[in-house]
Write a protein that holds these residues in place. Sequence first.
Motif, PDB file in Angstrom:
ATOM      1  N   VAL A   1       0.858  -1.155   0.066  1.00 44.87           N
ATOM      2  CA  VAL A   1       0.067  -0.025   0.068  1.00 44.87           C
ATOM      3  C   VAL A   1       0.949   1.222   0.065  1.00 44.87           C
ATOM      4  CG1 VAL A   1      -1.725   1.268   1.170  1.00 44.87           C
ATOM      5  CG2 VAL A   1      -1.960  -1.062   1.423  1.00 44.87           C
ATOM      6  N   TYR A   2       0.619   2.207  -0.894  1.00 44.32           N
ATOM      7  CA  TYR A   2       1.207   3.467  -0.884  1.00 44.32           C
ATOM      8  C   TYR A   2       0.571   4.383  -0.096  1.00 44.32           C
ATOM      9  CZ  TYR A   2       2.472   8.307  -2.543  1.00 44.32           C
ATOM     10  OH  TYR A   2       2.771   9.709  -2.451  1.00 44.32           O
ATOM     11  N   VAL A   3       1.481   5.193   0.893  1.00 40.38           N
ATOM     12  CA  VAL A   3       0.828   5.940   1.639  1.00 40.38           C
ATOM     13  C   VAL A   3       1.611   7.328   1.473  1.00 40.38           C
ATOM     14  CG1 VAL A   3       0.354   6.602   4.171  1.00 40.38           C
ATOM     15  CG2 VAL A   3       0.029   4.392   3.509  1.00 40.38           C
ATOM     16  N   GLY A   4       1.108   8.391   1.210  1.00 40.75           N
ATOM     17  CA  GLY A   4       1.435   9.645   1.085  1.00 40.75           C
ATOM     18  C   GLY A   4       0.999  10.692   2.221  1.00 40.75           C
ATOM     19  N   SER A   5       2.191  11.130   2.893  1.00 43.69           N
ATOM     20  CA  SER A   5       1.666  12.145   3.855  1.00 43.69           C
ATOM     21  C   SER A   5       2.511  13.241   3.888  1.00 43.69           C
ATOM     22  CB  SER A   5       1.961  11.524   5.204  1.00 43.69           C
ATOM     23  OG  SER A   5       3.173  11.087   5.337  1.00 43.69           O
ATOM     24  N   LEU A   6       1.818  14.622   4.462  1.00 43.83           N
ATOM     25  CA  LEU A   6       2.437  16.001   4.376  1.00 43.83           C
ATOM     26  C   LEU A   6       2.643  15.872   6.220  1.00 43.83           C
ATOM     27  CD1 LEU A   6       0.812  18.314   2.035  1.00 43.83           C
ATOM     28  CD2 LEU A   6       3.270  17.925   2.449  1.00 43.83           C
ATOM     29  N   ILE A   7       3.836  16.374   6.418  1.00 43.72           N
ATOM     30  CA  ILE A   7       3.926  16.821   7.845  1.00 43.72           C
ATOM     31  C   ILE A   7       4.266  18.494   7.920  1.00 43.72           C
ATOM     32  CG2 ILE A   7       5.735  16.783   9.725  1.00 43.72           C
ATOM     33  CD1 ILE A   7       6.672  14.240   8.615  1.00 43.72           C
ATOM     34  N   TYR A   8       3.287  19.223   8.480  1.00 51.35           N
ATOM     35  CA  TYR A   8       3.284  20.677   8.487  1.00 51.35           C
ATOM     36  C   TYR A   8       3.950  21.021   9.661  1.00 51.35           C
ATOM     37  CZ  TYR A   8      -0.162  20.692   4.816  1.00 51.35           C
ATOM     38  OH  TYR A   8      -1.037  20.773   3.555  1.00 51.35           O
ATOM     39  N   VAL A   9       4.640  22.257   9.666  1.00 44.71           N
ATOM     40  CA  VAL A   9       5.376  22.990  10.493  1.00 44.71           C
ATOM     41  C   VAL A   9       5.165  24.381  10.495  1.00 44.71           C
ATOM     42  CG1 VAL A   9       7.102  21.296  11.122  1.00 44.71           C
ATOM     43  CG2 VAL A   9       7.705  23.018   9.319  1.00 44.71           C
ATOM     44  N   GLU A  10       5.669  25.396  11.194  1.00 46.24           N
ATOM     45  CA  GLU A  10       5.252  26.628  11.195  1.00 46.24           C
ATOM     46  C   GLU A  10       6.305  27.454  10.533  1.00 46.24           C
ATOM     47  OE1 GLU A  10       1.750  27.568  14.529  1.00 46.24           O
ATOM     48  OE2 GLU A  10       3.866  27.383  15.339  1.00 46.24           O
ATOM     49  N   ARG A  11       7.888  27.019  10.705  1.00 43.65           N
ATOM     50  CA  ARG A  11       8.718  27.946  10.320  1.00 43.65           C
ATOM     51  C   ARG A  11       9.713  26.773   9.482  1.00 43.65           C
ATOM     52  NH1 ARG A  11       8.122  29.295  15.684  1.00 43.65           N
ATOM     53  NH2 ARG A  11       9.857  27.723  16.543  1.00 43.65           N
ATOM     54  N   ASP A  12      10.690  27.652   8.618  1.00 44.65           N
ATOM     55  CA  ASP A  12      11.763  27.148   7.850  1.00 44.65           C
ATOM     56  C   ASP A  12      12.635  26.149   8.683  1.00 44.65           C
ATOM     57  OD1 ASP A  12      10.840  27.441   5.148  1.00 44.65           O
ATOM     58  OD2 ASP A  12      11.513  29.581   5.467  1.00 44.65           O
ATOM     59  N   SER A  13      12.984  26.965   9.779  1.00 45.19           N
ATOM     60  CA  SER A  13      13.984  26.318  10.595  1.00 45.19           C
ATOM     61  C   SER A  13      13.595  24.815  11.402  1.00 45.19           C
ATOM     62  CB  SER A  13      14.294  27.186  11.962  1.00 45.19           C
ATOM     63  OG  SER A  13      13.053  27.256  12.674  1.00 45.19           O
ATOM     64  N   GLN A  14      12.248  24.680  11.635  1.00 48.38           N
ATOM     65  CA  GLN A  14      11.513  23.354  11.961  1.00 48.38           C
ATOM     66  C   GLN A  14      11.595  22.275  10.729  1.00 48.38           C
ATOM     67  OE1 GLN A  14       7.885  25.095  13.071  1.00 48.38           O
ATOM     68  NE2 GLN A  14       8.567  25.580  15.190  1.00 48.38           N
ATOM     69  N   LYS A  15      11.103  22.925   9.727  1.00 50.75           N
ATOM     70  CA  LYS A  15      11.584  22.089   8.463  1.00 50.75           C
ATOM     71  C   LYS A  15      12.720  21.487   8.254  1.00 50.75           C
ATOM     72  CE  LYS A  15      10.660  21.983   3.380  1.00 50.75           C
ATOM     73  NZ  LYS A  15      10.337  22.554   2.022  1.00 50.75           N
ATOM     74  N   GLY A  16      13.865  22.349   8.665  1.00 46.96           N
ATOM     75  CA  GLY A  16      15.148  21.696   8.369  1.00 46.96           C
ATOM     76  C   GLY A  16      15.417  20.620   9.302  1.00 46.96           C
ATOM     77  N   ILE A  17      14.886  21.001  10.711  1.00 45.90           N
ATOM     78  CA  ILE A  17      15.084  20.035  11.760  1.00 45.90           C
ATOM     79  C   ILE A  17      14.548  18.463  11.440  1.00 45.90           C
ATOM     80  CG2 ILE A  17      14.409  19.493  14.189  1.00 45.90           C
ATOM     81  CD1 ILE A  17      14.952  22.511  14.928  1.00 45.90           C
ATOM     82  N   ILE A  18      13.385  18.651  11.056  1.00 45.63           N
ATOM     83  CA  ILE A  18      12.699  17.516  10.798  1.00 45.63           C
ATOM     84  C   ILE A  18      13.448  16.727   9.599  1.00 45.63           C
ATOM     85  CG2 ILE A  18      10.390  16.518   9.941  1.00 45.63           C
ATOM     86  CD1 ILE A  18       8.869  18.211  11.562  1.00 45.63           C
ATOM     87  N   ILE A  19      13.546  17.499   8.455  1.00 37.78           N
ATOM     88  CA  ILE A  19      14.220  16.732   7.230  1.00 37.78           C
ATOM     89  C   ILE A  19      15.951  15.799   7.878  1.00 37.78           C
ATOM     90  CG2 ILE A  19      15.447  17.044   5.010  1.00 37.78           C
ATOM     91  CD1 ILE A  19      12.846  18.999   4.314  1.00 37.78           C
TER      92      ILE A  19
END
Length: 300
Positions: A229-247
Amino acid sequence: MEVNKSFKSGFVAIIGRPNVGKSTLMNRMIGQKVAIMSDKPQTTRHKIHSVLTRDHAQVVFLDTPGVHKPKHKLGQHMVDTALSTLKEVDLILFMVEANTPSGAGDQYIMNELSKIATPIFLIINKVDLISKNQLLPLIAEFQTKLDFKEIIPVSALQGDNVDRLADLIIRYLPEGPKYYPDDMITDKPEQFIMAELIREKVLHLTSQEIPHSVAVVIEDIQPRPNNTVYVGSLIYVERDSQKGIIIGKKGQMLKQIGQLAREDIEKLLGSKIYLELRVKVRDDWRNKEAFLKSFGYKEV
């Protein structure tokens, strides 16, 4: 065999401050992970119905967000959700921690509980972290604060006294119908649980900057060959710095989140999955009603 025994059923709210173990207790009662668990406060955001069915009884648990002083619209929604359950149930489990002194948060909840006639159990959790000599004074202290029908010490994590608690809950429930099929353990759709499992891994792996600014949405579920099964998901954050931490560096953090989430989702679905995770920034989404509603938080 008691063939003529009447069937009992009802709704039971679990309420308390953040991080006292409400979700852990509910999962232990059900025997399966329904609500996510984390050592970060305010993990539960939604009111989650979970179902315990026995031969002669069915208990519908409502795990609620922890009651806290809100700092944004999402926080206010969480508190409103928790307190609104008090009007909907047959029994309330008020949970406190054995290893943490009672404070203003507990007193606020007890003030709200004093306004209603619904029977209330006091659940003293994490008793495995204190000595027996410390427990009796703690029980005596709470007995002076509210008219609790029962006071039950438990360790939700270890399972200590949880079966006795379940028996007491059923004893207090009225006669009633079976609300859900025997094999149903939650009213939430699989997409909701999958999104929560991904959010749990984010909470577990990332720093204090991240937890409360994360939302997860399952965008797409598609069957693939070989029972995959393919599951596509989006993780939303509030700031670019948070995006960098999660990646993370070279995508390593996102890869680790995906690996851990995939294991739990495969257990949920009973099949192999291909999990795609993407991260998007939505500035200050916790204070924007349109985003809150699109993420599943109804009226705020």
